[in-house]
Design an enzyme around this catalytic site. Structure first.
Site: not given
Ligand code: NAP
Length: 257
Positions: A63, A89, A141, A154-155, A158, A187
């Site tokens: 992205v 996302n 977030s 990160y903050a 977001k 999460i």
């Molecule tokens: P995740 O399981 O790591 O899923 C994110 C996916 O995005 C991964 O498959 C990752 O691939 C992919 N990705 C990373 N860089 C990318 C790029 N440049 N282009 C396309 N895809 C890419 O994370 P998640 O916890 O589901 O998080 C999803 C979103 O929610 C994020 O924006 C995160 O900041 C936000 N969020 C998460 C939480 C939490 O507690 N989990 C809380 C608040 C917000 P790789 O694994 O290969 O990097």
């Protein structure tokens, strides 16, 4: 069937919240374009969706890469003639106090998390504007709202996404496009599991401590966020514009004694 016939592009949907959302949206009748940087994870997500009777295609793209994102959007519009919902996302974590963060790491977090919202939006918006219809969901977030230790980069991203969401909403409201943000708390996804393993000597003890931050006494599941995304994607949220939606077990507005 709350998304019957909708064409939905979800970035970073090979894993975690994005994948859970892709599965739920497909169950609700949407055709899903799964995007991820990782080919294996993206293809696996599509297999899971289609094995459950849903419709999905995978497009591998980073992205942060202008040409790849432009091409991805062109491909989707050529095949389906429109995009009804864009869920920005994809995101990565950034750990450390500001003085500890290396410039390259800072730049990468800014790029994936902010440019990674800007680019897909830039290329999808003209198509939504033409049809005067669309819902964009940006992944912020709860750290946009609260101070959390060792999350400076990160903050920052977001918080920027929240500001961007409001600006986008003002600009695109005349085109009947809604732009809202999701603000999850912790999460349990591969993203958090990796963070626990790399940041703590005892990840299980760290998880128990993290659970006490929530009024709910527990962390959330990807499906909790997927359900909130479903509401923002569907017409049920038609009066929500430029809003932050919290799915955080009470972290932002509550206080554990
Ligand atoms: P995740 O399981 O790591 O899923 C994110 C996916 O995005 C991964 O498959 C990752 O691939 C992919 N990705 C990373 N860089 C990318 C790029 N440049 N282009 C396309 N895809 C890419 O994370 P998640 O916890 O589901 O998080 C999803 C979103 O929610 C994020 O924006 C995160 O900041 C936000 N969020 C998460 C939480 C939490 O507690 N989990 C809380 C608040 C917000 P790789 O694994 O290969 O990097």
């Amino acid at each position: 069937m709350r998304l019957q016939g909708k064409i939905v592009l979800i970035t970073g949907s090979g894993s975690g919240i994005g994948k859970s959302t892709a599965l739920l949206f497909a169950k609700e009748g949407a055709t899903i374009i799964v995007n991820d940087i990782d080919g294996n994870k993206g293809n696996q997500a599509v297999e899971e969706i289609t094995s459950l009777g849903g419709e999905a295609t995978f497009i591998q793209a980073d992205v942060t890469d202008t040409d790849s994102v432009k091409k991805m959007v062109q491909q989707v519009v050529e095949k389906y003639s429109r995009i009804d919902v864009l869920f920005n996302n994809a995101g990565i974590s950034g750990i450390g106090e500001l003085h500890e963060i290396e410039p390259d790491d800072w730049d990468r977090v800014m790029s994936v998390n902010i440019k990674g919202v800007y680019l897909p939006s830039k290329y999808v918006l003209p198509h939504m504007m033409e049809r005067k219809n669309g819902s964009i969901i940006n992944m912020s977030s709860c750290v946009a709202e609260i101070g959390l230790a060792r999350r400076a980069s990160y903050a920052t991203t977001k918080g920027a996404i929240l500001a961007l969401t409001k600006s986008m909403q003002v600009d695109y409201a005349p085109y009947k496009i809604r732009v809202n943000a999701l603000l999850p708390g912790t999460i349990l996804t591969p993203f958090v599991e990796k963070y626990l393993k790399t940041s703590y000597d005892n990840p299980e003890e760290a998880m128990e401590h993290i659970k006490t931050r929530q009024l709910s006494g527990d962390v959330g599941k990807p499906e909790d966020v997927a359900k909130a995304a479903l509401f923002l994607a569907s017409d049920e949220s038609k009066f929500m514009m430029g809003s932050p939606l919290y799915i955080d077990g009470g972290v932002v507005f509550g206080k554990n004694a």
